[in-house]
Structures are given as structure tokens and as C-alpha cells.
Scaffold this active site. Sequence first.
Site, PDB file in Angstrom:
ATOM      1  CB  CYS A   1      -0.410   0.146   0.972  1.00 20.96           C
ATOM      2  SG  CYS A   1      -1.742   1.210   1.566  1.00 20.96           S
TER       3      CYS A   1
ATOM      4  CB  CYS B   1       0.051   1.707   4.448  1.00 20.76           C
ATOM      5  SG  CYS B   1      -1.821   1.369   3.759  1.00 20.76           S
TER       6      CYS B   1
END
Length: 104
Positions: free
Chosen positions: A28, A31
Amino acid sequence: MKNLESMEQFAQLRDGEKTIFMFSANWCGDCRFIEPVLPEIEAKFNEFTFIHVDRDQFIDLCQQVDVYGIPSFIAYENGKELGRFVSKDRKTQEEIEGFISGLK
């Protein structure tokens, strides 16, 4: 930030003191974007225990708590959900800190 290791640990932490679960994944990009500021956020809000939840490892948990976008944050204390910052959008340090400040 410690990693969640089991569903039993999730239940124990959820039902205990103030805990914020951060749902994330290695792949991600959004993230990874917030990773550098997480230690500072943890230090600023040290009344909370911060736990990283790998979305791919705990996909059933994500469905159980309605997390479909990452990164996402859910706060609990004594088994009660205090709040959630759940979306698929990139989050800034200011937004995360604003969410946590609103929990108090």
C-alpha cells in the site's frame, strides 16, 4: 508499532486499555507515505497503544470490522469503539492527529 499476531490478541487489546489499530499492507503506497510520521504520532499520543494490522494476514478481521480501504485506524477502549478513521484516501499527519485528538 507492534504487529498484531492473532485474533485472540486483537480481542484482548480491543477489550483493554486505549488501543488504536492501524490497518495497512506492505504493498500500500498510501500506507508507506505515512510510515515516517507514525513514531512521532505514537510519542505524542502515548496514552494509546498502537497496533499494526496487516490487512492481507487478517482479511477476515478487516471484513468483521468493516475496513475496506487502507490505511485505516480504529480506536477502542474496554471493548467499545471510540472512533474510526476509515477510507481509501491518503492521510496526512495532521489528519491522523486530528482524528486521535477527537477521541479524548
